[in-house]
Enzyme design. Sequence first.
Site, PDB file in Angstrom:
ATOM      1  N   ASP A 246       3.196  17.794  74.244  1.00  0.00           N
ATOM      2  CA  ASP A 246       4.383  18.636  74.137  1.00  0.00           C
ATOM      3  C   ASP A 246       5.438  18.200  75.156  1.00  0.00           C
ATOM      4  O   ASP A 246       5.188  17.378  76.036  1.00  0.00           O
ATOM      5  CB  ASP A 246       4.013  20.102  74.347  1.00  0.00           C
ATOM      6  CG  ASP A 246       4.922  21.058  73.587  1.00  0.00           C
ATOM      7  OD1 ASP A 246       5.948  20.598  73.046  1.00  0.00           O
ATOM      8  OD2 ASP A 246       4.610  22.264  73.534  1.00  0.00           O
TER       9      ASP A 246
ATOM     10  N   GLU B  72       2.759  27.658  66.564  1.00  0.00           N
ATOM     11  CA  GLU B  72       3.922  27.561  65.682  1.00  0.00           C
ATOM     12  C   GLU B  72       4.215  26.099  65.349  1.00  0.00           C
ATOM     13  O   GLU B  72       3.648  25.182  65.929  1.00  0.00           O
ATOM     14  CB  GLU B  72       5.145  28.225  66.313  1.00  0.00           C
ATOM     15  CG  GLU B  72       5.648  27.598  67.598  1.00  0.00           C
ATOM     16  CD  GLU B  72       6.925  28.260  68.105  1.00  0.00           C
ATOM     17  OE1 GLU B  72       7.715  28.738  67.271  1.00  0.00           O
ATOM     18  OE2 GLU B  72       7.128  28.287  69.330  1.00  0.00           O
TER      19      GLU B  72
ATOM     20  N   TYR C  85      12.460  16.877  67.032  1.00  0.00           N
ATOM     21  CA  TYR C  85      11.274  17.189  66.244  1.00  0.00           C
ATOM     22  C   TYR C  85      10.737  15.913  65.585  1.00  0.00           C
ATOM     23  O   TYR C  85      11.486  14.994  65.242  1.00  0.00           O
ATOM     24  CB  TYR C  85      11.603  18.204  65.152  1.00  0.00           C
ATOM     25  CG  TYR C  85      11.740  19.631  65.631  1.00  0.00           C
ATOM     26  CD1 TYR C  85      11.902  19.937  66.974  1.00  0.00           C
ATOM     27  CD2 TYR C  85      11.705  20.684  64.722  1.00  0.00           C
ATOM     28  CE1 TYR C  85      12.028  21.249  67.401  1.00  0.00           C
ATOM     29  CE2 TYR C  85      11.831  22.006  65.137  1.00  0.00           C
ATOM     30  CZ  TYR C  85      12.001  22.275  66.481  1.00  0.00           C
ATOM     31  OH  TYR C  85      12.120  23.574  66.899  1.00  0.00           O
TER      32      TYR C  85
ATOM     33  N   ASP D 204      20.153  28.293  65.560  1.00  0.00           N
ATOM     34  CA  ASP D 204      18.928  28.144  64.777  1.00  0.00           C
ATOM     35  C   ASP D 204      18.962  28.971  63.498  1.00  0.00           C
ATOM     36  O   ASP D 204      18.455  28.545  62.456  1.00  0.00           O
ATOM     37  CB  ASP D 204      17.711  28.565  65.606  1.00  0.00           C
ATOM     38  CG  ASP D 204      17.365  27.560  66.688  1.00  0.00           C
ATOM     39  OD1 ASP D 204      17.731  26.380  66.541  1.00  0.00           O
ATOM     40  OD2 ASP D 204      16.736  27.960  67.684  1.00  0.00           O
TER      41      ASP D 204
ATOM     42  N   ARG E 272      19.759  19.981  60.388  1.00  0.00           N
ATOM     43  CA  ARG E 272      18.728  19.857  61.419  1.00  0.00           C
ATOM     44  C   ARG E 272      17.379  20.116  60.761  1.00  0.00           C
ATOM     45  O   ARG E 272      17.286  20.400  59.582  1.00  0.00           O
ATOM     46  CB  ARG E 272      18.965  20.834  62.578  1.00  0.00           C
ATOM     47  CG  ARG E 272      19.550  20.164  63.843  1.00  0.00           C
ATOM     48  CD  ARG E 272      18.946  20.738  65.120  1.00  0.00           C
ATOM     49  NE  ARG E 272      17.543  20.393  65.236  1.00  0.00           N
ATOM     50  CZ  ARG E 272      16.663  21.061  65.996  1.00  0.00           C
ATOM     51  NH1 ARG E 272      17.048  22.123  66.673  1.00  0.00           N
ATOM     52  NH2 ARG E 272      15.401  20.678  66.057  1.00  0.00           N
TER      53      ARG E 272
END
EC number: 3.2.1.18
Length: 466
Positions: free
Chosen positions: A324, A275, A409, A149, A116
């Site tokens: 977003d 971030e 992403y 994650d 990922r």
Amino acid sequence: MLPSTIQTLTLFLTSGGVLLSLYVSASLSYLLYSDILLKFSPTKRTAQTMSLDCANASNVQAVNHSATKEMTFLLPEPEWTYPRLSCQGSTFQKALLISPHRFGEARGNSAPLIIREPFIACGPKECKHFALTHYAAQPGGYYNGTREDRNKLRHLISVKLGKIPTVENSIFHMAAWSGSACHDGREWTYIGVDGPDSNALIKIKYGEAYTDTYHSYANNILRTQESACNCIGGDCYLMITDGSASGISKCRFLKIREGRIIKEIFPTGRVEHTEECTCGFASNKTIECACRDNSYTAKRPFVKLNVETDTAEIRLMCTETYLDTPRPDDGSITGPCESNGDKGRGGIKGGFVHQRMASKIGRWYSRTMSKTERMGMELYVKYDGDPWTDSDALAPSGVMVSMKEPGWYSFGFEIKDKKCDVPCIGIEMVHDGGKKTWHSAATAIYCLMGSGQLLWDTVTGVDMAL
């Protein structure tokens, strides 16, 4: 021009006496290309010689005595990289799909890794496709935990762009559940973050050497950008953040040279939560980043970093095209540019890349087609202006991933051509198997080339039920 002089001394001895023959030949050789002359450094090397005693020639049978001066050239060190004008073009087109799990029937070393957070970074001679693996392959027996994650098995890996990230193709750089990488023109800098959530550690590798670390400053999941860092003149700039995913998370930038941190940069302005920045050069003076606010807003925090003063400021993008996911309807947030609006909880890393032209600049962005889900991916552009103050809508420029396909992403990067840089956007297309089976990703790549309209979207071609 440099003369190359060869001197040869030949001494002949005979029984009746000594015959000395001296031959000196001088010749000039000219380098054909002046750039070779400038780049190569001459070094003199002199051969060792033997002494000759001629006091009693009758005892000498035969002696050869030669002295040679030799000119050698040392290869120059590669040059530091600097941003250049973008190659010509007015639209993005589908360049490449890396869909490893189309080869999921392969086993052993040919099996695709479960990955990922892919991203791409380029040096002067090659681009590398990076990702974070779970140290597992498909097919295999280690699917449990591949949706997490952070764990102790995750590693930063890479393959040459165009290669499939299989077990045998991949280079494992370091243990990491967050990563970045960039090339300064001479060598690769690799960044990996791992450790416990309360005390994570950034590790830096320069070439093959592990060179530096940076410790957590908020003790809440220290992490980096999941895309390429940016280098100019040997200095590489890396965005990091540390703080709550649902509260304050203030970012910093690390200035790194040859694998070692030489400065910390503390941004000012709207710093509440920043971030997963996607960064690039707007010019030789300024790095710009489009980032994620996972806590307060669906607008993207936008960073301007001055590499001459090593100062950075953050403000929200003012455009009525909110980038977003999840997000409210475009144009629905009222008030000044710094207004957060609603539906600000949660978020996704976004693609962003510059098109540098002689008379203007283009800023290209990506966002999911769905306002609520990680589905689809569309491309947008805005020429000139200031993202901090321009409230106009961004111009849609084509569909890269349809609403039927996953769009997670996305990131930006630039490929080095001989005289210009090619801007590109990459998209992570996740195969979401939940917690019951494997969880991995494909990568779609779109690059600036030619004119016209973006023609075709990308599919992964993967059926997880097979």
